[in-house]
Design an enzyme around this catalytic site. Structure first.
Site, PDB file in Angstrom:
ATOM      1  N   CYS A 142     -42.307 -18.525  15.662  1.00 29.16           N
ATOM      2  CA  CYS A 142     -43.665 -18.685  15.131  1.00 29.16           C
ATOM      3  C   CYS A 142     -43.588 -18.204  13.694  1.00 29.16           C
ATOM      4  CB  CYS A 142     -44.687 -17.951  15.986  1.00 29.16           C
ATOM      5  SG  CYS A 142     -44.190 -16.325  16.553  1.00 29.16           S
ATOM      6  N   SER A 143     -44.285 -17.150  13.336  1.00 30.86           N
ATOM      7  CA  SER A 143     -44.143 -16.588  11.993  1.00 30.86           C
ATOM      8  C   SER A 143     -43.218 -15.387  12.022  1.00 30.86           C
ATOM      9  CB  SER A 143     -45.507 -16.208  11.418  1.00 30.86           C
ATOM     10  OG  SER A 143     -45.390 -15.765  10.086  1.00 30.86           O
TER      11      SER A 143
END
Length: 559
Positions: free
Chosen positions: A459-460
């Site tokens: 994801c991040s």
């Protein structure tokens, strides 16, 4: 006269931004002392950088009697094809090839101007010659990363104090190499110091007030419904499929008090495991967030590049499955300066599946570098070239087919990327059904793709949304296999391999609702009046804190 054998062990011994020193071993035959050697080179492209306006240089060739040669007058940040062969009596061996690049060129900082109020500066710097992928800014203790389009633009750096002097350095990043600029001194103006002090006190008082508010709410809850003794030890027990709906309903009582107790028990457990490699100075700029670092024992190492400290590091961790201790790889969304490392990870692990659970930009903040090609034009990262073969865009996710080619080895790897695009920037999705459908498509693909290495999920930061999806897949398969499921014990197990997996209580609750909905869809438990799960936190509040204050180091997505 027979042709000589090929030279052996051709490698790069040293490099600068204008030269590369090659070294090799003589062929193993009786006449090697009588050989002369020819070195030939030609420039390729600047991967993700500017092209030489003069075009590619023609092949250049030099003769030497030594088993080394320094090729000079090269362009910075440029990939070169080298060939070396032996010759005796005008009879040449076949050539030995090598693909190497020069170091990038440093930039020149052209101006550093104080922002009105003195709490930041605006930097401007020249675009360097040759290839470059990104820039790293350091002004005093403040660090920032900028993409390759930021040179000759005005870039603001905040978080400074008025009436101070700060050293500023801008580092050019290219193909895993770094070239720092000369340091310049930035001076912030002295106006705004009083305002800064007031803001600082206010920012201090706000979290203190929220903490008091939160503790008061917790105290009221505990007065209403004290936790039974020994409950803390029961979380790790797996739950039978037929009992799972009752377990969820029980934990939902009194504003999710049961889930809150479970999640706080997870948060209280700490793992004193070393993170030495992630904390090394040469690796600090490769971490998107300071509080999400892989443990040494479970990190995924890259193959080290000679004379490049830290070249074996990427912020990625192996994650355990039902039986395989390395079933998944959890990693952060690539930074501008780590896109090349990300594709090295894919190639070295021979991973044929990528799962992306963030958008590149969310709420105006960059969460992940765009690491795949936008169109049919390939992207080059060192020795690796990425080509977009096709994509299918659906309502909640997109599936992209990519080809990863190692240009030196002339081998290819097919890669499929599953990109889930509708996970909101704060909290969790409003419905479980799209996530379960996405997981089903992904699992069908994984079951039929038996070759290759572990799927890579990001994801991040690679902990919140990443942890939730990995946990969902593992737990649904545990349910199918054992007719029981253990969300608490598996999240606990994940956190032994990577910190903060399933990062927020909301994600932990959402994980349970996905499992419950899966059981309802398979008719193993009844549906409550046919009502599907809807995110109760969609008003932006969670655990008594406004979502805007939950971003912390790892962004508002809990990722």
């Amino acid at each position: 006269v027979s042709a000589p054998n090929r030279v052996m062990d051709l490698h790069k011994e040293a490099q600068t931004n204008s030269s590369i020193t090659l070294r090799w071993k003589s062929p193993t035959d009786p006449h090697s002392q009588a050989y002369t050697y020819w070195v030939q080179w030609a420039a390729g492209e600047h991967p993700q950088g500017d092209h030489d306006p003069r075009g590619h240089q023609a092949n250049q060739t030099r003769e030497t009697n030594h088993t080394y040669y320094e090729v000079q007058a090269l362009e910075p940040g440029t990939l070169y094809n080298f060939s070396v062969w032996a010759e005796r009596s005008n009879v040449a061996s076949s050539a030995q090839g090598l693909l190497e690049s020069t170091a990038p060129s440093p930039v020149t900082i052209t101006s550093c101007i104080s922002i009105s109020g003195g709490h930041g500066v605006v930097l401007n710097w020249s675009c360097p010659r040759g290839g470059y992928e990104a820039f790293e800014l350091q002004v005093g203790g403040q660090q920032d990363s900028q993409n390759r389009l930021s040179c000759e633009k005005r870039v603001s750096v905040w978080g400074l104090w008025p009436a101070q002097s700060y050293p500023a350095i801008i580092t050019t990043i290219w193909d895993g190499m770094r070239a720092p600029s000369a340091s310049v001194t930035c001076r912030t103006e002295n106006s705004g110091a009083i305002v800064g002090a007031i803001v600082g006190v206010t920012l201090f008082l706000i979290p203190v007030g929220l903490l008091i508010f939160f503790l008061k709410k917790r105290h009221e809850k505990s007065q209403r419904e004290p936790a039974p003794r020994g409950l803390v030890f029961s979380f790790s027990e797996d739950i039978l499929a037929e009992d799972f709906a009752d377990h969820v309903r029980k934990n939902e009582k009194d504003s999710n008090f049961g889930f809150e107790e479970e999640y706080q028990q997870l948060a209280l457990e700490t793992y004193s495991q070393s993170q030495t490699v992630a904390l090394a100075p040469e690796n600090s700029a490769k971490n998107r967030y300071r509080n999400v670092l892989p443990y040494d024992w479970s990190r995924v190492p890259l193959k080290a590049i000679q004379e490049e400290p830290g070249s074996d590091y990427i912020n990625a961790s192996f994650m355990p499955g039902l039986e395989n201790p390395q079933e998944f790889i959890a990693t952060q969304g690539p930074l501008p300066q780590t896109v090349g490392d990300f594709w090295r990870l894919v190639w070295e692990q021979q991973s044929r599946t990528l799962v992306m659970l963030t958008n590149c930009v969310e709420s105006g903040q960059v969460k992940c570098e765009h690491y795949w090609p936008l169109d049919a034009k390939p992207c080059t990262h060192g020795h690796l070239q990425v080509t977009l073969e096709g994509e299918e865009v659906l309502e909640d996710w997109t599936v992209r087919d990519l080809t990863l080619q190692h240009m030196q080895e002339q081998k290819t790897l097919p890669v499929r990327q599953f990109h889930y695009m509708t996970w909101p920037d704060h909290g969790v999705p409003h419905s479980t059904d799209p996530m379960l459908a996405f997981r089903k498509v992904l699992r069908q693909w994984l079951d039929q793709t038996t070759e290759g290495g572990p799927p890579i999920v990001h994801c991040s930061a690679g902990v919140g949304r990443t942890g939730t999806l990995i946990a969902l897949d593992i737990l649904l398969r545990q349910l199918d296999r054992d007719q029981r499921v253990g969300p608490f014990s598996y999240v606990q197990k994940m956190r032994e391999s990577r910190p903060l997996m399933v990062q927020t209580e909301a994600q932990y609750v959402f994980l349970h609702h996905c499992i419950l909905r899966f059981l309802q869809q398979s008719s193993r438990v009844p549906t409550d009046n046919g009502v599907a799960y809807e995110n109760p936190l969609k008003d932006g509040w969670e655990l008594g804190f406004p979502s805007s204050l939950m971003e912390e180091e790892t962004g508002g997505s809990g990722c």
